[in-house]
Design a protein around this motif. Structure first.
Motif, PDB file in Angstrom:
ATOM      1  N   THR A 133       0.923  -1.254  -0.065  1.00  0.00           N
ATOM      2  CA  THR A 133       0.202  -0.049   0.104  1.00  0.00           C
ATOM      3  C   THR A 133       0.784   1.245   0.031  1.00  0.00           C
ATOM      4  OG1 THR A 133      -1.750  -1.114   1.352  1.00  0.00           O
ATOM      5  CG2 THR A 133      -1.953   1.061   1.219  1.00  0.00           C
ATOM      6  N   VAL A 134       1.797   1.345   0.720  1.00  0.00           N
ATOM      7  CA  VAL A 134       3.013   2.238   0.814  1.00  0.00           C
ATOM      8  C   VAL A 134       3.312   2.523  -0.628  1.00  0.00           C
ATOM      9  CG1 VAL A 134       5.332   3.173   1.101  1.00  0.00           C
ATOM     10  CG2 VAL A 134       4.045   1.851   2.755  1.00  0.00           C
ATOM     11  N   ASN A 135       3.710   1.615  -1.601  1.00  0.00           N
ATOM     12  CA  ASN A 135       3.951   1.823  -3.057  1.00  0.00           C
ATOM     13  C   ASN A 135       3.019   2.249  -3.843  1.00  0.00           C
ATOM     14  OD1 ASN A 135       6.397   0.715  -2.096  1.00  0.00           O
ATOM     15  ND2 ASN A 135       6.098  -1.604  -2.950  1.00  0.00           N
ATOM     16  N   ALA A 136       1.738   1.703  -3.490  1.00  0.00           N
ATOM     17  CA  ALA A 136       0.428   2.208  -4.348  1.00  0.00           C
ATOM     18  C   ALA A 136       0.175   3.657  -4.074  1.00  0.00           C
ATOM     19  CB  ALA A 136      -0.551   1.326  -4.010  1.00  0.00           C
ATOM     20  N   LEU A 137       0.255   4.032  -2.741  1.00  0.00           N
ATOM     21  CA  LEU A 137       0.135   5.404  -2.481  1.00  0.00           C
ATOM     22  C   LEU A 137       1.260   6.472  -3.100  1.00  0.00           C
ATOM     23  CD1 LEU A 137      -0.857   5.075   1.366  1.00  0.00           C
ATOM     24  CD2 LEU A 137      -2.244   5.999  -0.359  1.00  0.00           C
ATOM     25  N   VAL A 138       2.437   6.043  -3.142  1.00  0.00           N
ATOM     26  CA  VAL A 138       3.460   6.797  -3.893  1.00  0.00           C
ATOM     27  C   VAL A 138       3.192   6.948  -5.237  1.00  0.00           C
ATOM     28  CG1 VAL A 138       5.907   7.325  -3.993  1.00  0.00           C
ATOM     29  CG2 VAL A 138       4.984   6.537  -1.898  1.00  0.00           C
ATOM     30  N   ARG A 139       3.023   5.874  -5.802  1.00  0.00           N
ATOM     31  CA  ARG A 139       2.659   5.757  -7.126  1.00  0.00           C
ATOM     32  C   ARG A 139       1.350   6.597  -7.574  1.00  0.00           C
ATOM     33  NH1 ARG A 139       0.973   0.880  -7.333  1.00  0.00           N
ATOM     34  NH2 ARG A 139       3.096   0.023  -7.206  1.00  0.00           N
ATOM     35  N   ASN A 140       0.312   6.684  -6.920  1.00  0.00           N
ATOM     36  CA  ASN A 140      -0.689   7.318  -7.161  1.00  0.00           C
ATOM     37  C   ASN A 140      -0.830   8.595  -6.758  1.00  0.00           C
ATOM     38  OD1 ASN A 140      -2.046   4.842  -8.281  1.00  0.00           O
ATOM     39  ND2 ASN A 140      -2.904   4.414  -6.236  1.00  0.00           N
ATOM     40  N   ALA A 143       0.580  10.063  -1.665  1.00  0.00           N
ATOM     41  CA  ALA A 143       1.838  10.585  -0.730  1.00  0.00           C
ATOM     42  C   ALA A 143       3.098  11.074  -1.495  1.00  0.00           C
ATOM     43  CB  ALA A 143       2.247   9.248   0.093  1.00  0.00           C
ATOM     44  N   ASP A 144       3.765  11.704  -0.996  1.00  0.00           N
ATOM     45  CA  ASP A 144       5.153  12.413  -1.647  1.00  0.00           C
ATOM     46  C   ASP A 144       6.245  11.336  -1.440  1.00  0.00           C
ATOM     47  OD1 ASP A 144       3.978  14.825  -2.680  1.00  0.00           O
ATOM     48  OD2 ASP A 144       4.029  15.408  -0.849  1.00  0.00           O
ATOM     49  N   ILE A 145       6.578  10.757  -0.282  1.00  0.00           N
ATOM     50  CA  ILE A 145       7.336   9.779   0.019  1.00  0.00           C
ATOM     51  C   ILE A 145       7.078   8.718   0.818  1.00  0.00           C
ATOM     52  CG2 ILE A 145       9.423  11.490  -0.112  1.00  0.00           C
ATOM     53  CD1 ILE A 145       9.163  11.794   2.969  1.00  0.00           C
ATOM     54  N   GLY A 146       7.741   7.430   0.650  1.00  0.00           N
ATOM     55  CA  GLY A 146       7.246   6.514   1.119  1.00  0.00           C
ATOM     56  C   GLY A 146       8.620   5.650   2.003  1.00  0.00           C
ATOM     57  N   LEU A 147       7.974   5.094   2.992  1.00  0.00           N
ATOM     58  CA  LEU A 147       9.376   4.087   3.655  1.00  0.00           C
ATOM     59  C   LEU A 147       8.334   2.773   3.501  1.00  0.00           C
ATOM     60  CD1 LEU A 147      10.432   2.674   6.147  1.00  0.00           C
ATOM     61  CD2 LEU A 147      12.158   4.228   5.115  1.00  0.00           C
ATOM     62  N   THR A 148       9.174   1.887   2.604  1.00  0.00           N
ATOM     63  CA  THR A 148       8.502   0.936   2.386  1.00  0.00           C
ATOM     64  C   THR A 148       9.600  -0.355   2.600  1.00  0.00           C
ATOM     65  OG1 THR A 148       7.413  -0.388   0.671  1.00  0.00           O
ATOM     66  CG2 THR A 148       9.248   0.648   0.043  1.00  0.00           C
ATOM     67  N   GLY A 149       8.910  -1.777   2.472  1.00  0.00           N
ATOM     68  CA  GLY A 149       9.931  -2.747   2.796  1.00  0.00           C
ATOM     69  C   GLY A 149       9.991  -3.840   1.716  1.00  0.00           C
ATOM     70  N   GLY A 150      10.801  -4.521   1.512  1.00  0.00           N
ATOM     71  CA  GLY A 150      10.758  -5.597   0.420  1.00  0.00           C
ATOM     72  C   GLY A 150      11.804  -5.095  -0.607  1.00  0.00           C
ATOM     73  N   PHE A 153      10.548  -3.146  -6.635  1.00  0.00           N
ATOM     74  CA  PHE A 153       9.641  -2.003  -6.972  1.00  0.00           C
ATOM     75  C   PHE A 153       9.542  -1.662  -8.563  1.00  0.00           C
ATOM     76  CE2 PHE A 153      12.552  -1.319  -3.497  1.00  0.00           C
ATOM     77  CZ  PHE A 153      11.485  -0.965  -2.291  1.00  0.00           C
ATOM     78  N   ASP A 154       8.474  -1.085  -8.806  1.00  0.00           N
ATOM     79  CA  ASP A 154       8.072  -1.112 -10.268  1.00  0.00           C
ATOM     80  C   ASP A 154       8.911   0.258 -10.748  1.00  0.00           C
ATOM     81  OD1 ASP A 154       6.470   1.017 -10.046  1.00  0.00           O
ATOM     82  OD2 ASP A 154       4.858  -0.079  -9.811  1.00  0.00           O
ATOM     83  N   ALA A 155       9.040   0.295 -11.992  1.00  0.00           N
ATOM     84  CA  ALA A 155       9.442   1.624 -12.777  1.00  0.00           C
ATOM     85  C   ALA A 155       9.011   2.952 -12.367  1.00  0.00           C
ATOM     86  CB  ALA A 155       9.596   1.346 -14.354  1.00  0.00           C
ATOM     87  N   ALA A 156       8.081   3.084 -11.900  1.00  0.00           N
ATOM     88  CA  ALA A 156       7.524   4.205 -11.489  1.00  0.00           C
ATOM     89  C   ALA A 156       7.897   4.965 -10.294  1.00  0.00           C
ATOM     90  CB  ALA A 156       5.816   4.161 -11.449  1.00  0.00           C
ATOM     91  N   LEU A 271      13.598   4.429   1.145  1.00  0.00           N
ATOM     92  CA  LEU A 271      12.723   5.519   1.069  1.00  0.00           C
ATOM     93  C   LEU A 271      12.653   5.804  -0.322  1.00  0.00           C
ATOM     94  CD1 LEU A 271      11.571   7.510   2.761  1.00  0.00           C
ATOM     95  CD2 LEU A 271      13.803   8.859   2.571  1.00  0.00           C
ATOM     96  N   ILE A 272      11.396   5.979  -0.746  1.00  0.00           N
ATOM     97  CA  ILE A 272      10.925   5.992  -2.177  1.00  0.00           C
ATOM     98  C   ILE A 272      10.440   7.511  -2.321  1.00  0.00           C
ATOM     99  CG2 ILE A 272      10.904   3.467  -2.549  1.00  0.00           C
ATOM    100  CD1 ILE A 272       8.016   3.630  -2.436  1.00  0.00           C
ATOM    101  N   LYS A 273      10.079   7.593  -3.841  1.00  0.00           N
ATOM    102  CA  LYS A 273       9.238   8.699  -4.346  1.00  0.00           C
ATOM    103  C   LYS A 273       8.800   8.388  -5.617  1.00  0.00           C
ATOM    104  CE  LYS A 273      12.434  11.815  -6.543  1.00  0.00           C
ATOM    105  NZ  LYS A 273      11.738  12.072  -7.732  1.00  0.00           N
ATOM    106  N   LYS A 274       7.879   9.195  -6.172  1.00  0.00           N
ATOM    107  CA  LYS A 274       7.407   8.797  -7.503  1.00  0.00           C
ATOM    108  C   LYS A 274       8.858   9.250  -8.447  1.00  0.00           C
ATOM    109  CE  LYS A 274       3.600   8.736 -11.119  1.00  0.00           C
ATOM    110  NZ  LYS A 274       2.155   8.921 -11.155  1.00  0.00           N
ATOM    111  N   ARG A 275       8.961   8.385  -9.597  1.00  0.00           N
ATOM    112  CA  ARG A 275      10.009   8.780 -10.461  1.00  0.00           C
ATOM    113  C   ARG A 275       9.596  10.033 -11.119  1.00  0.00           C
ATOM    114  NH1 ARG A 275      14.388   6.180 -11.535  1.00  0.00           N
ATOM    115  NH2 ARG A 275      13.573   4.119 -10.692  1.00  0.00           N
ATOM    116  N   GLY A 276      10.443  10.934 -11.327  1.00  0.00           N
ATOM    117  CA  GLY A 276      10.071  12.178 -12.156  1.00  0.00           C
ATOM    118  C   GLY A 276       9.341  13.134 -11.719  1.00  0.00           C
TER     119      GLY A 276
END
Length: 295
Positions: A133-140, A143-150, A153-156, A271-276
């Protein structure tokens, strides 16, 4: 022709000063330049705003009616500019963070307190959810940033900082595993396990580690939340495997945590964000603070 902020400021300053010379000094302008701004505003509104002679200046009826309106407009626009500047400088703004519940309940409160000492006007929107869900929230962009596990990750998504959470086995103080300084994978597999549900980042690591070791675990139950898993361990249903940093592990006096003697029991975190996408300045500064904690 549109209304110009500088021309409105010139009009309000002349009206308050009652004199072009004093107004020019306040605005750090030459008097001819100030006169040009007033004339330009008069052309825009289509009416004379001041009656002038060699010794005085007075508002016309139109000028008197416009003064409170343009004063409010000037105040509003200057407030917007101040707010915009604060956002750009990072002295205010909202950090929209999606993160793992483990992080939200352990390191995050201290990080927010530390950050607010430097940026008192910073606001936070926190979503504590499982990794997918962290990944989905950042992708959509919810959320601007996400602290996720695993580690998938997709290219987005763009990884800003990487780290790791070592997993530990959690059991009652009177359990046989509590007497060991380090626990082997076979010890873990020999005990009934209370594991977080399929789809959580911790469960993915545990399943992969047990499969790699060739162990067939006895899974007693599969709660969604770590707090529930700890309660079931406390109730004698088995042992659980959680990150060493989990608040649920640290807060339980009747339970102990023991390291697992296998390097596979490590959860990658990132720690992730949406690419671009460009982060707000306040979020960039908070990312820098999290990065120091993760190193």
């Amino acid at each position: 022709m549109d209304l110009n902020l500088r021309d409105i400021r010139a009009f309000v300053t002349v009206a308050n000063a009652g004199n072009f010379t004093r107004a020019a000094v306040r605005l750090h302008l030459s008097q001819p330049a100030l006169t040009v701004q007033i004339r330009r505003l008069e052309e825009t509104v289509g009416a004379r705003l001041f009656d002038r002679n060699s010794r005085s200046v007075a508002l016309t009826q139109t000028g008197r009616e416009l003064l409170p309106l343009l004063q409010r407009s000037l105040d509003d626009m200057e407030r917007v500019l101040r707010d915009a500047r604060a956002l750009g400088e990072g002295s205010s703004g909202t950090v929209r963070l999606a993160c793992l519940p483990t992080f939200a309940a352990s390191a995050l409160p201290d990080l927010i307190q530390m950050f607010r000492k430097r940026v008192p006007q910073a606001q936070f929107q926190i979503r504590d959810v499982v990794a997918s869900t962290v990944n989905a929230l950042v992708r959509n962009e919810e959320a601007d940033i996400g602290l996720t596990g695993g580690d998938t990750f997709d290219a987005a998504l763009e990884v800003l900082v990487e780290g790791a959470d070592r997993l530990v086995v959690v059991c009652p103080k009177d359990h046989a595993l509590a007497r060991k300084r380090r626990v082997s994978v076979s010890d873990v597999a020999a005990s009934p396990l209370v594991l977080t549900a399929q789809g959580t980042s911790v469960r993915s690591v545990v399943d992969a580690a047990l499969e790699q070791a060739g162990c067939a675990p006895d899974i007693a139950c599969e709660p969604t939340y770590m707090m529930t898993a700890v309660a079931m361990v406390r109730g004698g249903l088995g042992v659980t495997i959680l990150p060493a940093t989990a608040r649920e592990v640290l807060a339980e006096r009747d339970l102990v945590a023991r390291p697992i003697d296998d390097p596979s029991f490590v959860r990658p975190i990132a720690l992730i964000k949406k690419r671009g996408r460009t982060l707000p300045r306040v979020a960039e500064d908070f990312v820098a603070l999290i990065a120091k904690r993760m190193k």
